[in-house]
Design a protein around this motif. Structure first.
Motif, mmCIF file in Angstrom:
data_model
loop_
_atom_site.group_PDB
_atom_site.id
_atom_site.type_symbol
_atom_site.label_atom_id
_atom_site.label_comp_id
_atom_site.label_asym_id
_atom_site.label_seq_id
_atom_site.Cartn_x
_atom_site.Cartn_y
_atom_site.Cartn_z
ATOM 1 N N PHE A 299 48.145 46.314 53.330
ATOM 2 C CA PHE A 299 47.008 45.847 54.228
ATOM 3 C C PHE A 299 46.026 45.276 53.390
ATOM 4 C CE2 PHE A 299 42.890 46.177 56.166
ATOM 5 C CZ PHE A 299 43.271 45.405 57.528
ATOM 6 N N LEU A 300 45.400 45.989 52.443
ATOM 7 C CA LEU A 300 44.354 45.831 51.352
ATOM 8 C C LEU A 300 44.716 44.429 50.730
ATOM 9 C CD1 LEU A 300 43.210 49.076 49.987
ATOM 10 C CD2 LEU A 300 41.921 47.672 51.720
ATOM 11 N N GLU A 301 46.015 44.344 50.288
ATOM 12 C CA GLU A 301 46.524 43.191 49.751
ATOM 13 C C GLU A 301 46.331 41.716 50.510
ATOM 14 O OE1 GLU A 301 50.138 41.429 47.014
ATOM 15 O OE2 GLU A 301 50.221 43.402 47.711
ATOM 16 N N GLU A 302 46.585 41.937 51.737
ATOM 17 C CA GLU A 302 46.330 40.960 52.823
ATOM 18 C C GLU A 302 45.034 40.600 53.217
ATOM 19 O OE1 GLU A 302 48.770 38.612 53.509
ATOM 20 O OE2 GLU A 302 49.940 39.791 52.071
ATOM 21 N N TRP A 303 44.017 41.579 52.917
ATOM 22 C CA TRP A 303 42.776 41.634 53.391
ATOM 23 C C TRP A 303 41.863 40.750 52.475
ATOM 24 C CZ3 TRP A 303 38.390 45.464 52.398
ATOM 25 C CH2 TRP A 303 37.279 45.396 53.261
ATOM 26 N N LYS A 304 41.614 39.341 52.932
ATOM 27 C CA LYS A 304 41.013 38.432 52.199
ATOM 28 C C LYS A 304 39.458 38.823 52.005
ATOM 29 C CE LYS A 304 44.940 36.347 51.620
ATOM 30 N NZ LYS A 304 45.655 36.371 50.128
ATOM 31 N N GLY A 305 38.895 39.331 53.320
ATOM 32 C CA GLY A 305 37.551 39.632 53.193
ATOM 33 C C GLY A 305 37.234 40.333 52.192
ATOM 34 N N GLY A 306 37.883 41.468 51.658
ATOM 35 C CA GLY A 306 37.298 42.310 50.828
ATOM 36 C C GLY A 306 37.928 42.248 49.389
ATOM 37 N N GLN A 307 38.262 41.087 48.932
ATOM 38 C CA GLN A 307 38.979 40.883 47.620
ATOM 39 C C GLN A 307 37.860 40.912 46.583
ATOM 40 O OE1 GLN A 307 42.160 40.573 46.869
ATOM 41 N NE2 GLN A 307 42.353 40.904 49.175
ATOM 42 N N ASP A 308 36.494 40.790 46.846
ATOM 43 C CA ASP A 308 35.410 40.625 45.942
ATOM 44 C C ASP A 308 34.413 42.085 45.932
ATOM 45 O OD1 ASP A 308 34.430 39.880 48.113
ATOM 46 O OD2 ASP A 308 32.923 38.730 47.228
ATOM 47 N N ILE A 309 34.928 43.029 46.912
ATOM 48 C CA ILE A 309 34.132 44.322 46.998
ATOM 49 C C ILE A 309 34.666 45.171 45.813
ATOM 50 C CG2 ILE A 309 33.345 46.084 48.587
ATOM 51 C CD1 ILE A 309 34.157 44.177 50.794
ATOM 52 N N PRO A 310 33.859 45.578 45.026
ATOM 53 C CA PRO A 310 34.287 46.531 43.741
ATOM 54 C C PRO A 310 34.269 47.941 44.329
ATOM 55 C CG PRO A 310 31.897 46.245 43.592
ATOM 56 C CD PRO A 310 32.341 45.240 44.860
ATOM 57 N N PHE A 311 35.366 48.191 45.300
ATOM 58 C CA PHE A 311 35.598 49.653 45.749
ATOM 59 C C PHE A 311 35.856 50.393 44.625
ATOM 60 C CE2 PHE A 311 36.042 47.605 50.054
ATOM 61 C CZ PHE A 311 35.063 48.453 50.591
ATOM 62 N N ARG A 312 35.762 51.687 44.454
ATOM 63 C CA ARG A 312 36.348 52.675 43.598
ATOM 64 C C ARG A 312 37.004 54.038 44.200
ATOM 65 N NH1 ARG A 312 31.909 54.927 39.314
ATOM 66 N NH2 ARG A 312 31.477 52.635 39.441
ATOM 67 N N TYR A 313 38.373 53.989 43.973
ATOM 68 C CA TYR A 313 39.122 54.733 44.504
ATOM 69 C C TYR A 313 39.499 56.077 43.909
ATOM 70 C CZ TYR A 313 40.304 50.794 47.584
ATOM 71 O OH TYR A 313 40.098 49.780 48.545
ATOM 72 N N VAL A 314 39.121 56.344 42.856
ATOM 73 C CA VAL A 314 39.228 57.601 42.091
ATOM 74 C C VAL A 314 38.133 57.817 41.451
ATOM 75 C CG1 VAL A 314 41.789 57.606 42.214
ATOM 76 C CG2 VAL A 314 40.560 56.344 40.041
#
Length: 314
Positions: A299-314
């Motif tokens: 889903f995240l790979e297809e989510w174009k609106g979030g590509q430039d948001i620097p989320f940190r998962y760990v």
């Protein structure tokens, strides 16, 4: 696979928070229907008080954590705020009831709705937006929703309590009628406001890893002009372990709040404990199955609106 409806979503109650002309409608969070109508009427008629600040966040992004810090900065103290945050939550408590006796200004009003879905009175105010990586948001939100026991909700609780994380994950990713609207729609809209001079973005993970630095940035944005020593004291007081101990017993006996939420003191005590559970980065790894994570990543790979948001998962 068809996405199941959220048991508390708009399909169940048909209620929405709207902007002035109702061109934007966001599925409402409804504890009891009459309470929501009072809350919406209050939001529509409220006149902003200068000096107040708006805290915007999707549920489980660190709202309680950041509200405490921001209110400490406004009041110039590292002591825990005795007034309960939910009274400043315009989504749940009628904001027009707030006055200098009940909850004095300057104060931090907070909302889980996208700003575009609120009346113009709330637009372009000094706003702090807090974001958290979506996997941890999903995990934390699932825990809260499946364990939150509002005494007026009735059978809806049974639906959520029997749901698995894998089932809930599909609602989180694809659900459109969920309370407060879809998380990803929320983030796309709010992230687009990041360059506005009245908006300051905080990432939950940054606040956990560098509290002094992030609180000092808030100090500058909010123009509170607190000393370096106080900023450090606030950072120390709001570590998750101390917040968990210091805040979980406050506010449960506020009768005005209990009445507005349609709940009781015992239920509120349980709710407060659920609000301060772990506050960790990467807790999703302890509960997602391999299939869950693969679905989320696709889903995240297809989510174009979030590509430039620097989320940190760990």
């Amino acid at each position: 696979m068809e996405t199941p409806p959220h048991p508390r979503g708009a399909k169940a109650h048909g209620l929405y928070m709207t902007n002035d002309d109702e061109s934007v409608k966001i599925p409402a969070m409804v504890v009891k229907e009459e309470g929501f109508h009072e809350v919406k009427k209050a939001v529509q008629s409220y006149k902003w008080k200068e000096g107040d600040v708006l805290l915007a966040s999707y549920p489980k992004n660190g709202t309680n954590f950041l509200w405490e810090i921001m209110t400490m900065l406004l009041r110039g103290t590292s002591e825990y705020i005795q007034d309960y945050k939910a009274m400043c939550m315009i989504d749940l408590f009628p904001v027009t009831k707030l006055d200098d006796k009940l909850f004095p200004s300057p104060r931090v009003l907070n909302t889980h709705y996208r700003i575009e879905g609120l009346p113009t009175e709330f637009h372009d105010r000094k706003t702090v937006l807090v974001l958290r990586n979506p996997k941890d948001v999903c995990r934390s939100y699932f825990f809260m929703e499946s364990n939150l026991m509002w005494d007026k909700v009735g059978a809806v609780d049974t639906c959520l309590k029997s749901m698995t994380l894998s089932e809930y994950l599909r609602i989180f990713l694809y659900g459109k009628d969920v309370p407060f609207g879809n998380y990803f729609h929320y983030v796309e809209y709010m992230w687009a406001l990041k360059s506005k001079p009245n908006v300051h973005v905080v990432f939950f993970e940054d606040l956990v890893l560098d509290p002094v630095g992030e609180i000092e940035k808030l100090n500058v944005f909010m123009e509170t002009k607190r000393s370096k020593d106080l900023v450090e004291e606030i950072a120390e007081a709001t570590t998750f372990a101390k917040m968990q101990q210091g805040k979980s017993t406050q506010g449960h006996d506020n009768q005005a709040l209990l009445s507005a939420l349609g709940t009781n003191e015992e239920t509120m005590k349980k709710t407060l404990k659920l609000m301060f559970r772990k506050g960790k980065i990467g807790d999703w790894k302890n509960t997602f199955t391999v299939a869950d994570n693969e679905l989320f990543d696709a889903f995240l790979e297809e989510w174009k609106g979030g590509q430039d948001i620097p989320f940190r998962y760990v």
